[in-house]
Motif scaffolding. Sequence first.
Motif, mmCIF file in Angstrom:
data_model
loop_
_atom_site.group_PDB
_atom_site.id
_atom_site.type_symbol
_atom_site.label_atom_id
_atom_site.label_comp_id
_atom_site.label_asym_id
_atom_site.label_seq_id
_atom_site.Cartn_x
_atom_site.Cartn_y
_atom_site.Cartn_z
ATOM 1 N N PHE A 39 3.744 6.090 -1.101
ATOM 2 C CA PHE A 39 2.394 5.583 -0.892
ATOM 3 C C PHE A 39 1.854 5.148 -2.247
ATOM 4 O O PHE A 39 1.845 5.937 -3.195
ATOM 5 C CB PHE A 39 1.514 6.660 -0.260
ATOM 6 N N SER A 40 1.431 3.900 -2.352
ATOM 7 C CA SER A 40 0.924 3.345 -3.613
ATOM 8 C C SER A 40 -0.479 2.789 -3.414
ATOM 9 O O SER A 40 -0.834 2.332 -2.332
ATOM 10 C CB SER A 40 1.836 2.206 -4.097
ATOM 11 N N TRP A 41 -1.270 2.810 -4.488
ATOM 12 C CA TRP A 41 -2.617 2.249 -4.456
ATOM 13 C C TRP A 41 -2.950 1.719 -5.833
ATOM 14 O O TRP A 41 -2.333 2.096 -6.827
ATOM 15 C CB TRP A 41 -3.642 3.294 -4.002
ATOM 16 N N GLU A 42 -3.953 0.838 -5.862
ATOM 17 C CA GLU A 42 -4.421 0.242 -7.108
ATOM 18 C C GLU A 42 -5.779 0.824 -7.457
ATOM 19 O O GLU A 42 -6.567 1.166 -6.579
ATOM 20 C CB GLU A 42 -4.514 -1.276 -6.976
ATOM 21 N N HIS A 51 -2.196 1.182 -11.291
ATOM 22 C CA HIS A 51 -1.828 1.646 -9.958
ATOM 23 C C HIS A 51 -1.045 2.946 -10.059
ATOM 24 O O HIS A 51 -0.570 3.308 -11.129
ATOM 25 C CB HIS A 51 -1.013 0.581 -9.214
ATOM 26 N N SER A 53 1.692 5.692 -7.570
ATOM 27 C CA SER A 53 2.523 5.899 -6.384
ATOM 28 C C SER A 53 2.854 7.377 -6.279
ATOM 29 O O SER A 53 3.032 8.049 -7.289
ATOM 30 C CB SER A 53 3.840 5.119 -6.488
ATOM 31 N N SER A 86 4.898 0.880 5.537
ATOM 32 C CA SER A 86 5.355 2.248 5.257
ATOM 33 C C SER A 86 6.856 2.405 5.491
ATOM 34 O O SER A 86 7.472 3.333 4.975
ATOM 35 C CB SER A 86 4.576 3.261 6.088
ATOM 36 N N ARG A 93 1.070 0.718 1.226
ATOM 37 C CA ARG A 93 0.057 0.334 0.252
ATOM 38 C C ARG A 93 -1.093 -0.297 1.024
ATOM 39 O O ARG A 93 -0.910 -0.808 2.118
ATOM 40 C CB ARG A 93 0.612 -0.605 -0.803
ATOM 41 N N THR A 95 -3.580 -2.996 2.080
ATOM 42 C CA THR A 95 -3.662 -4.447 2.108
ATOM 43 C C THR A 95 -5.023 -4.848 2.666
ATOM 44 O O THR A 95 -5.686 -4.022 3.298
ATOM 45 C CB THR A 95 -2.549 -5.049 2.989
#
Length: 107
Positions: A39-42, A51, A53, A86, A93, A95
């Motif tokens: 799971f990644s985010w900025e 970012h 992960s 996923s 992530r 979107t």
Amino acid sequence: MGKFVYGTPSISIEFDDRVLAHLKVVILAKVRRGESFTFSWEYSAAAGSGHSSIWIHPTIPLQFDFFGSKEPRLNRAWVEELARLSNTPAGLRVTPEPTESEAPSHP
């Protein structure tokens, strides 16, 4: 702003309640099936950009804290897009939210 809290010791990531509601559906579905994934985010410019992960695993504690008292209406197209992501090597992530009419067609 809601929070996704993960692990011990825990990390806490802030998301808009609407985003968090959609992430919750996808993450819990995968965890219930015993699936691990990335799971990644900025981060926003105000938070210094960049970012992160993490590896989501069914045995690691997680929590979803919502700021508002009302459950957001879910956008099926967005849930399907997040679920599709996923299952990719890059993982889940956030979107941009698609319109309901942008739902992927299934044969």
